[in-house]
Design a protein around this motif. Structure first.
Motif, mmCIF file in Angstrom:
data_model
loop_
_atom_site.group_PDB
_atom_site.id
_atom_site.type_symbol
_atom_site.label_atom_id
_atom_site.label_comp_id
_atom_site.label_asym_id
_atom_site.label_seq_id
_atom_site.Cartn_x
_atom_site.Cartn_y
_atom_site.Cartn_z
ATOM 1 N N THR A 182 0.845 -1.020 -0.210
ATOM 2 C CA THR A 182 0.471 -0.361 -0.031
ATOM 3 C C THR A 182 1.128 1.399 0.033
ATOM 4 O O THR A 182 -0.050 1.993 -0.039
ATOM 5 N N ARG A 183 1.606 1.000 -0.524
ATOM 6 C CA ARG A 183 3.168 2.268 -0.390
ATOM 7 C C ARG A 183 2.539 3.445 -1.439
ATOM 8 O O ARG A 183 2.380 5.042 -1.082
ATOM 9 N N GLY A 184 2.334 2.844 -2.229
ATOM 10 C CA GLY A 184 1.980 4.156 -3.408
ATOM 11 C C GLY A 184 -0.043 4.869 -3.037
ATOM 12 O O GLY A 184 0.102 5.726 -2.610
ATOM 13 N N PHE A 185 0.189 4.198 -2.556
ATOM 14 C CA PHE A 185 -1.410 4.157 -1.965
ATOM 15 C C PHE A 185 -0.900 5.273 -0.637
ATOM 16 O O PHE A 185 -2.197 6.871 -0.634
ATOM 17 N N LEU A 186 -0.953 5.658 0.327
ATOM 18 C CA LEU A 186 -0.079 6.272 1.552
ATOM 19 C C LEU A 186 0.420 6.819 0.972
ATOM 20 O O LEU A 186 0.025 7.997 1.659
ATOM 21 N N THR A 187 2.170 7.070 0.240
ATOM 22 C CA THR A 187 3.166 8.040 -0.064
ATOM 23 C C THR A 187 1.995 8.820 -1.115
ATOM 24 O O THR A 187 2.553 10.162 -0.814
ATOM 25 N N SER A 188 0.981 8.897 -1.305
ATOM 26 C CA SER A 188 -0.386 9.741 -2.470
ATOM 27 C C SER A 188 -1.452 11.137 -1.021
ATOM 28 O O SER A 188 -1.344 11.321 -1.994
ATOM 29 N N PHE A 189 -1.087 10.476 -0.397
ATOM 30 C CA PHE A 189 -1.439 10.954 0.928
ATOM 31 C C PHE A 189 -0.959 12.691 0.914
ATOM 32 O O PHE A 189 -1.988 13.915 1.021
ATOM 33 N N PRO A 190 -0.057 12.757 1.027
ATOM 34 C CA PRO A 190 1.099 14.334 1.086
ATOM 35 C C PRO A 190 -0.298 15.224 -0.675
ATOM 36 O O PRO A 190 -0.326 16.163 -0.280
#
Length: 503
Positions: free
Chosen positions: A144-152
């Protein structure tokens, strides 16, 4: 160094949603609201600032874009700071600095004091832009790194929307009060960030670099999908950081690392793969801003005014722009780990080319038509703006931050990411501080045709240069940039190590 893998005889457990990792990424990414709010609120506030302080168009360009220049200080300092005091406390520092800047802007009695506030707030924004994606990428599991790193990027867009709403809400107040409230309200998110960070753990990769292996293990167990994945991630991080074990006993840990020698490795004597990573990071950040997003967002009220909207209708239309941008960033957030970085990035830029051409054409027609309002051209201009911010948000916006936080080696990640932020802010400042002058030189429609040309160059660069990182660990993502010679050398090292193990 051989990669750690999960033994084949271990049972495969069904992945679960890691709410703890989600909450940490959410809190860290709140720092990005600071930049988004400033961009959104300044688009409307400059209309009232110009009228109240009696400043010129050149001064308007400077006050609108100078925050990007000032943010370079924070971005350059953030890499070393986060290596020194940790990712977590760097987030606190970013919020505290921006809080002071927002208060100064809100109380500014003159143009000079407004510039002082912009300087302080800009430093805080530079810190925030660098640290949020780095912290989240180091904490998040690969699935889920892409999902979470898109939060910014989600929070940047949310901040822009809040800024637009603030413009509309305070626009009818007395002139001297309205724009100051618009800018001063930006201090509130900083307080929430300072409180939220108390519940966040430190980055496990930073903890390993400091030799705090037990703390890193505890964080990884809470932020990984399974215990097996936590073990694999810890093994990969220890291998990259230089932790030496014999018979399962730690015999050597790396010396405390605070970023010493990183600039030498990045610029003076970079390894071939580091040079390729740096070019990828610089390229993706440059093209994100050079394709004109800040001109569309920051000056959208002027564009709507050019299209024939009233001042009140222009401000209301910018709220629609912010809402569209925020909605479509959520689409990207939920599809990054499903479709991958490259497909979304290439699709995004292809659509941006079309919408920029549509915006350039419609504004050219409006500018050359003096006998009345051209309804179809006005409709095309509005549709093109909404389409542009929507397609930017599904790829160019979030993937820039996700990709840069993934590809740098552990030792170089913080300061390497800060280089990307520097390029991002320099380009953003150049675009936002030159748009009015460029519009006068080549017309407002011509300016957007130029941005379309830049987007074409970006599409070619991404298509030919950027590998896919979906589903890779951070250590595996770095290896995608190794050339044949480096890969062969790494293979020889692995064979030698296996030989020693066998002996």
């Amino acid at each position: 160094m051989a990669e750690a893998t999960v033994p084949a005889d271990r049972p495969v457990r069904r992945r679960r949603i890691n709410l703890y990792a989600y909450a940490c990424a959410f809190l860290a990414s709140m720092t990005s609201v600071l930049l988004g709010y400033d961009i959104g609120v300044m688009s409307g506030a400059i209309i009232f600032i110009k009228k109240d302080l009696k400043i010129t168009d050149v001064q308007v360009e400077i006050i609108a874009g100078i925050l990007n220049v000032f943010s370079l200080i924070g971005a350059l300092a953030a890499g070393r700071t986060s290596d020194w005091i940790g990712r977590r406390y760097t987030i606190v520092l970013a919020g505290a600095i921006f809080f002071v800047g927002a208060v100064v802007m809100g109380l500014a009695p003159s143009y000079a004091w407004l510039m002082v506030g912009r300087f302080v707030a800009g430093v805080g924004v530079g810190y925030a832009l660098m640290i949020a994606p780095v912290y989240t990428a180091e904490l998040a599991p690969a699935s889920t790194r892409g999902f979470l790193t898109s939060f910014p990027e989600v929070f940047i867009n949310a901040g822009i929307l809040f800024g637009y709403v603030s413009n509309y809400a305070f626009a009818k107040l007395p002139l001297r009060v309205g724009w100051r409230l618009m800018l001063g309200v930006g201090a509130l998110p900083s307080v929430l960030i300072a409180l939220g960070v108390l519940a966040m753990p430190e980055s496990p990769r930073w903890l390993v670099m400091q030799g705090r292996l037990d703390d890193a293990k505890r964080v990884l167990e809470r932020t990984s999908d399974t215990r097996e994945e936590a073990e694999v991630r810890l093994a990969d991080i220890k291998a990259v950081a230089g932790v030496v074990e014999e018979g399962g006993v730690v015999v050597s840990v790396p010396k405390k690392h605070h970023g010493e020698g990183v600039w030498m490795e990045l610029f003076i004597r970079p390894a071939p793969h580091v040079r390729r990573i740096l070019l990828a990071a610089v390229g993706i950040h440059f093209f994100q801003q050079a394709s004109g997003i800040d001109s569309v967002v920051l000056y959208s009220p002027r564009v709507f005014d050019k299209a024939g909207f009233s001042k009140s209708a222009s401000l209301l239309a910018t709220v629609a722009v912010g809402f569209t941008k925020t909605t479509f960033i959520l689409v990207a957030t939920f599809t990054l780990d499903r479709f991958g970085r490259r497909p979304l990035l290439l699709t995004s830029y292809a659509a941006m080319i079309l919408t920029l051409c549509g915006l350039g054409w419609s504004l050219t027609v409006i500018g050359n038509h003096h006998s009345g309002r051209v309804e179809w051209a006005v409709g095309l201009a509005v549709a093109s703006i909404l389409g542009y911010v929507a397609t930017f948000s599904i790829g160019a916006g979030p993937i820039t931050w996700v990709y840069t936080s993934e590809i740098f080696p552990l030792r170089l990640r913080a300061q390497g990411a800060s280089i990307g932020v520097v390029v991002n802010r320099v380009t953003s400042g150049a675009i936002s501080m030159s748009f009015l002058s460029l519009s006068k030189a080549v017309t407002i429609g011509g300016a957007f045709f130029i941005y379309a040309g830049v987007a074409v160059a970006a599409w070619v660069f991404f298509c030919t240069y950027l590998p896919e990182t979906k589903g890779k660990t951070l250590e595996q993502a770095e290896k995608l940039f190794h050339g044949k010679e480096e890969a062969a050398a790494a293979g020889e090292v692995q064979l030698q190590e296996h030989g020693k193990d066998g002996a």
